[in-house]
Structures are given as structure tokens and as C-alpha cells.
Design an enzyme around this catalytic site. Structure first.
Site, PDB file in Angstrom:
ATOM      1  N   CYS A 122       0.841  -1.203   0.000  1.00  0.00           N
ATOM      2  CA  CYS A 122       0.000   0.000   0.000  1.00  0.00           C
ATOM      3  C   CYS A 122       0.872   1.249   0.000  1.00  0.00           C
ATOM      4  CB  CYS A 122      -0.916  -0.021   1.230  1.00  0.00           C
ATOM      5  SG  CYS A 122      -1.701   1.560   1.594  1.00  0.00           S
ATOM      6  N   CYS A 145       0.487   3.397   3.100  1.00  0.00           N
ATOM      7  CA  CYS A 145       1.242   2.854   4.238  1.00  0.00           C
ATOM      8  C   CYS A 145       2.720   3.192   4.091  1.00  0.00           C
ATOM      9  CB  CYS A 145       1.058   1.341   4.322  1.00  0.00           C
ATOM     10  SG  CYS A 145      -0.658   0.807   4.554  1.00  0.00           S
TER      11      CYS A 145
END
Length: 435
Positions: A355, A358
Site C-alpha cells: 500500500c 502505508c
């Protein structure tokens, strides 16, 4: 063979009647009754030569062409049977390019009934600036009534936006496109790297049917596919065209009022749409043919969790690698959930290493963990994609990656961090308010 051979991606044109083209027409996108009557009588208003068109080949030929050239080719080929889809955002660039070709053009828009007041004023300004009439398509009132009566006005916050979009946008669009042979959209490759990264400048529409009916009966033109967002804005400012006032308030991608918000500095433009959901869902269904299947996406995580959408980052084995952050497995998280009196409070990020959001907060989270050493607050991480995703969604309030939870010392349930400000100061303020 029918009018379209989907395997060869070729379109067969046939002799047909054509409606008169009027750029100020106020009828719907569906062909007029007069045109239908002429067709029934066998009257041929304008004959077209039968030609086979390979749109895959044409897309390659036009890949380096300017938006103006692509627009001109589209309007030249389809005349009154093509229309520009106008969303009330920067799609005004399409209208300006159409004007510059000197050819007549049509514009339609989907009025969902839940647009911002600024968007409606923008529609009016565009009509007056270009001396046109936008052909509005509305949702079926019975369908809207049934949805609202059964689920309320804001059900999409709880069960996802797809059902509401299907009623208010997708079905009206399907009706609109049934009256056309081609349509023009403002899609760009840089709008959503996961779902629009491979948008061609012209294609056989993979999702909707056109006037002739059946697969391959509609052609989709994307003149801005290879243009970056900043280039579009430079063009709009240069041409001094009307602009939705919401843009000056931080809105970039504009949809319905309840589902659109301004983006924060550094955020991708699509993050302002349906922000409460995973980024893989950030298509309303109008361009669902763009979304790649999980099995076909390169650099996937290989464990069943989709890396499709604007969450898709550079493939990495793991992130948040520091001794100050405890790597939790499911038994450890389940233990945290069971404890009502913890020795120490915990801050835990639910993440997926692929991600990009993230990844973007990795440095701030590591810095935060360093600051909290010796403070009595434990900092942890839990990889919540793949086979753990269902558990995280059910027990840990996972809505999208990353999700940050604070487990207080004397409370049974974790508290979800409500903001997308993931800098050290904001996270510290959240912790200090709850510790």
C-alpha cells in the site's frame, strides 16, 4: 457476422438514418422520435460507407496525438451520434477542445440529484459561455425512492457506494449511451494509477452498449488519456474558461456532495472520493471496464488481497522495520482485544506492505515510535491484508489501509484514529488525548 466482432475489436458501419445535429439541442441523448419515424419509413438521411475499423490499431496511431487532434477525429467520425460526458469538474477542457475544432458537438451530464450547489452553478456558467444546452440525464425516481426508503439517505457510508451509484449514475448513463454510437470522456492515466493507468485514447467500450445494441456497439474516446492533470489546468487557465469554484476550496475530483471532499496536500486527487473505502473501489461504475482483475495485476501481494487501485505501491516484503515497533501476529492482536485492563496502552497500525499510503507514512510512524520509547505507550504493527483481512474488517474496524488503532489501558475496545493526517504531531495529539 454481426455489426461487431469482439475478438478482432473491429466495428462495422452500416447505412442508417441520422438525426439532425444541433449544438443547442435540449432533447435527451436518446434519438428523437422524428429520427425513429424516419428510420421506420426506410428514409435514409445520410449514408455512410461500410468500413471496418480496428480501434486497437487506431489507438496506437493516435497515442502521441494532441487532445485537439483526437477530439477532431472523434467528432469527424461520429457527428451527431457522439457526445461529451461532462462531470462538472475539469471535463470543461473537453468542451473547449470540441469548440476549437469548429465542429458541432453535443454534451450530456448525469444529474444525480446530490451534486454540490457550486456544480449546478458551474453547469449554468458553461452553458452560457459556450452557448449550448447540456443534455441532462436523471435517475429513475422510483428506484431512488425505493433505495432511500429502504436504506436511508446515507446508506453508502455503511455498505459501500456501489448501490447508490448504480441507481443514480450507472443506469442513467446506460440509458444515455443507448442513444449514441460513441462517447467522449475526460479519463486520464494519472487520475488513478491502479484503475486508469492503461486507458487508451480510443477503445471499444468494454462495459456499455450503444445505439445498435450488443457487445462492441459503442466506441469510447479519451482525448486526455495521456495528459497530466497540471497540463489540463494550464490549458484551462490559458483559455480562460469557466471553472467549478469547488476547485479553489481544495476539491480536485468532484462527484456527489456526500461522497466528495477536499484532498490534503500531497494526497492523490481520487482520495477525495469515497474516502471511507479501500482505494480499489474508487470507481463508481461508469468506467468499471478499467479495473484490472486481481490475478492480472503485476506485483500483487500473492495472498488474495487486491493491490488494485490507488493503494498500489512499489512491491516490498515488509515496512515499518525498526526495533521500536512490535510486529504483532493474529494471536497477539486477539489477546489485545480480550484484555480489559492492559498494563500499557498500545498504538497499532493495520497495514499492507504494498500500500503506497502505508509506505508514505512509514517514516513518520517510525519517528513516532522512537519518540514513544520509555513513555509507557507500546507501538505495534499488524499486517492485515490477505487471509487476515476479513478478520481485520470484522474485529478491527479496517476500512482501508492504513488503519490506526489505539488500545487504551482501561478500555476493552480499540479507538480508531479518525484523521488522514499521519504526521508525528497529529498522531501524538491523538495519543495524548486518550492515554
Amino acid at each position: 457476422m454481426g455489426p461487431f466482432d469482439s475478438k478482432s475489436a473491429k466495428k462495422l458501419w452500416v447505412v442508417r438514418p441520422a438525426a439532425a445535429l444541433d449544438p443547442r439541442r435540449s432533447d435527451s441523448v436518446v434519438p428523437s422520435a422524428a429520427a425513429a419515424a424516419a428510420a421506420a419509413a426506410g428514409e435514409v438521411v445520410r449514408a455512410e460507407v461500410e468500413v471496418l475499423e480496428d480501434y486497437g490499431k487506431l489507438a496506437g496511431e493516435l497515442d502521441g496525438a494532441s487532445p485537439l487532434e483526437i477530439m477532431d477525429r472523434a467528432l469527424e467520425r461520429f457527428g451527431g451520434d457522439i457526445a461529451i460526458a461532462f462531470s462538472g469538474a475539469e471535463d470543461v477542457a473537453l468542451i473547449e477542445y470540441a469548440r476549437l475544432t469548429g465542429r458541432p458537438f453535443r454534451v450530456f451530464s448525469l444529474d444525480t440529484g446530490r451534486l454540490n450547489p457550486e456544480t449546478y452553478r458551474f453547469f449554468d456558467a458553461v452553458e452560457k459561455h459556450y452557448d449550448i444546452r447540456i443534455e441532462y440525464m436523471f435517475p429513475d425516481s422510483v428506484e431512488v425512492q425505493a433505495l432511500v426508503r429502504s436504506k436511508g439517505l446515507f446508506s453508502f457510508y455503511e455498505d459501500g457506494h456501489q448501490e447508490c451509484c448504480r441507481v443514480r449514475k450507472v443506469r442513467p448513463l446506460r440509458r444515455a449511451l443507448k442513444g449514441l454510437r460513441a462517447w467522449i470522456t475526460g479519463q486520464r492515466k494519472d487520475q488513478s494509477p491502479g484503475t486508469r493507468a492503461h486507458v487508451p485514447v480510443v477503445q471499444v467500450d468494454p462495459s456499455f452498449e450503444g445505439m445498435d445494441g450488443g457487445a462492441g456497439s459503442l466506441v469510447k474516446w479519451n482525448p486526455l488519456a495521456n495528459v497530466e492533470g497540471q497540463e489540463v489546468w494550464n490549458f484551462l487557465h490559458t483559455m480562460n474558461v469557466p471553472i467549478n469554484s469547488l476547485h479553489s476550496q481544495g476539491y480536485i475530483s468532484i462527484g456527489c456532495e456526500p461522497c466528495t471532499r477536499p484532498v490534503l496536500p500531497g494526497q492523490h486527487e481520487r482520495e477525495g472520493r469515497w474516502w471511507w473505502e479501500d482505494a480499489k473501489a474508487k470507481e463508481c461504475g461508469l468506467h468499471k471496464g478499467n479495473i484490472q482483475h486481481e490475478s492480472s495485476v503485476p506485483n500483487g501481494n500473492g495472498n488474495g488481497a487486491s493491490s488494485v487501485g490507488s493503494l498500489n505501491g512499489t512491491a516490498r516484503e515488509d515496512i515499518f522495520g525498526t526495533s521500536d515497533i512490535v510486529s504483532l501476529r493474529r494471536p497477539g492482536v486477539e489477546n489485545l482485544l480480550r484484555l480489559e485492563n492492559r498494563k500499557e496502552p498500545w498504538l497499532v497500525v493495520l497495514y499492507a506492505p504494498w500500500c503506497r499510503f502505508c509506505q508514505a507514512m512509514e517514516s513518520s510512524y517510525i519517528e513516532l515510535a522512537g519518540k514513544l520509547v520509555g513513555s509507557g505507550v507500546k507501538v505495534g504493527k499488524f499486517r492485515a491484508d490477505g487471509e487476515q483481512k476479513a478478520f481485520a474488517e470484522r474485529e478491527l474496524q479496517l476500512g482501508s489501509f492504513p488503519t490506526i488503532l489505539f488500545f487504551p489501558k482501561h478500555a476493552s475496545k480499540p479507538i480508531k484514529y479518525p484523521s488522514e493526517n499521519r504526521d508525528v504531531e497529529s498522531l501524538l495529539a491523538f495519543i495524548n488525548a486518550l492515554r
